[in-house]
Enzyme design. Structure first.
Site, mmCIF file in Angstrom:
data_model
loop_
_atom_site.group_PDB
_atom_site.id
_atom_site.type_symbol
_atom_site.label_atom_id
_atom_site.label_comp_id
_atom_site.label_asym_id
_atom_site.label_seq_id
_atom_site.Cartn_x
_atom_site.Cartn_y
_atom_site.Cartn_z
ATOM 1 N N PRO A 14 55.001 76.088 32.373
ATOM 2 C CA PRO A 14 55.439 75.140 31.342
ATOM 3 C C PRO A 14 55.062 75.599 29.938
ATOM 4 O O PRO A 14 53.968 76.128 29.718
ATOM 5 C CB PRO A 14 54.704 73.850 31.711
ATOM 6 C CG PRO A 14 54.390 73.986 33.161
ATOM 7 C CD PRO A 14 54.149 75.453 33.388
ATOM 8 N N GLY A 63 49.221 74.742 27.499
ATOM 9 C CA GLY A 63 47.856 75.252 27.463
ATOM 10 C C GLY A 63 47.508 76.158 28.618
ATOM 11 O O GLY A 63 46.336 76.358 28.930
ATOM 12 N N GLY A 82 48.712 79.406 28.857
ATOM 13 C CA GLY A 82 48.733 80.810 28.442
ATOM 14 C C GLY A 82 49.928 81.596 28.918
ATOM 15 O O GLY A 82 49.830 82.824 29.064
ATOM 16 N N GLY A 83 51.065 80.947 29.137
ATOM 17 C CA GLY A 83 52.227 81.648 29.677
ATOM 18 C C GLY A 83 52.702 82.800 28.812
ATOM 19 O O GLY A 83 52.970 83.894 29.309
ATOM 20 N N GLY A 84 52.807 82.569 27.502
ATOM 21 C CA GLY A 84 53.260 83.626 26.611
ATOM 22 C C GLY A 84 52.305 84.805 26.585
ATOM 23 O O GLY A 84 52.730 85.965 26.624
ATOM 24 N N LYS A 108 46.781 80.539 33.345
ATOM 25 C CA LYS A 108 45.329 80.368 33.347
ATOM 26 C C LYS A 108 45.012 78.928 32.989
ATOM 27 O O LYS A 108 45.819 78.191 32.419
ATOM 28 C CB LYS A 108 44.643 81.322 32.361
ATOM 29 C CG LYS A 108 45.041 81.168 30.887
ATOM 30 C CD LYS A 108 44.257 80.133 30.132
ATOM 31 C CE LYS A 108 44.707 80.041 28.675
ATOM 32 N NZ LYS A 108 44.194 78.836 27.974
ATOM 33 N N ASP A 149 44.318 85.222 23.851
ATOM 34 C CA ASP A 149 44.243 85.065 25.305
ATOM 35 C C ASP A 149 44.680 86.321 26.062
ATOM 36 O O ASP A 149 44.401 86.445 27.256
ATOM 37 C CB ASP A 149 45.122 83.897 25.775
ATOM 38 C CG ASP A 149 44.544 82.540 25.421
ATOM 39 O OD1 ASP A 149 43.362 82.480 25.010
ATOM 40 O OD2 ASP A 149 45.273 81.539 25.540
#
Length: 252
Positions: free
Chosen positions: A94, A98, A100-102, A6, A136
């Protein structure tokens, strides 16, 4: 299952709640070109729940999502599943950018388990579990492509508009979110002015947002530059910052 990234088109911090968590107004959009992948695999190296990935850390938020589902009453179903399978995680988003991958991984894991194991967890309950994992996560569980997000992340209102075409740069800088927010708290800021601008931004179409200065759209940009001076050139070249990470973008 694809766990999409995101971007925050704007991020305004407007105060603190009773727990001293930051209250915000933001516009989230899904980035369909950037995603991690999660799926069940028969590849196993140990008994019980395990994540197989080139990217591995013991405090991966997916472990917290697994434990949250167990505490919610689905321990038997999960243990039966992961007696035979592992969770395969392919990381493409990456870290510290910033994007929101996790949080997206955690949300996708919850949805994958709910669908694959037919847990029949109502959406409202799934959102509550998600919010307990991170601010998030509920946005990713909503499956909205674009939304205004407020509170500490739990209030999500779909915003129907075309997604802007963005060109991203991913600097080799891992910005630490806790450090950035801590530094923000130690610097002068005007919550009332932030809220006044935020009340206007939430009404604007996506393309209209970028008529505003990059540091006005994201309250953390100047803090990010202060802690990570290599980010200064992006701020000067009028790139926009996503969230509290190092990923920057321009509209194309």
């Amino acid at each position: 299952m694809k766990a999409y990234a995101k971007a925050n088109l704007f991020l305004k911090l407007i105060g603190l709640d009773e727990r001293n968590y930051h209250l915000l107004h933001s516009r989230f959009i899904l980035l369909y070109d950037f995603f991690d992948e999660l799926f069940l695999s028969t590849e196993k190296s140990k008994a019980g729940f395990e994540i197989i990935s080139d990217f591995y850390c013991e405090d991966n938020i997916i472990f917290k999502a697994f434990n949250a589902l167990c505490k919610a009453g689905f321990k038997n179903e999960l243990e039966e599943c992961f007696a035979k399978y592992s969770l395969k995680l392919i990381k493409n988003i990456p870290q510290g950018g910033g994007l929101g991958g996790g949080s997206s991984d955690a949300a996708s894991f919850l949805m994958l388990m709910n669908e694959t194991l037919n847990l029949k967890i109502p959406q409202e309950k799934l959102m509550q579990i998600g919010f307990s994992l991170g601010s998030d996560v509920p946005f990713f569980l909503s499956r909205y492509k674009c939304a205004n997000v407020s509170g500490t992340g739990q209030f999500i209102t779909e915003f129907e508009d075309d997604l802007p075409k963005l060109e991203f740069i991913f600097p080799d800088i891992e910005c630490k979110t806790p450090l950035i927010y801590k530094e923000f708290d130690h610097n002068p800021h005007d919550y009332k002015a932030n809220e006044k601008l935020a009340s206007k931004l939430i009404t604007l179409k996506n393309h209209e947002l970028f008529e505003h200065k990059n540091t006005h759209l994201n309250d953390l940009f100047t803090i990010c530059v202060k802690l990570y001076p290599k980010m200064l050139s992006f701020m000067q070249e009028n790139f926009f910052l996503s969230g509290s990470g190092s990923s920057v973008f321009k509209v194309v």
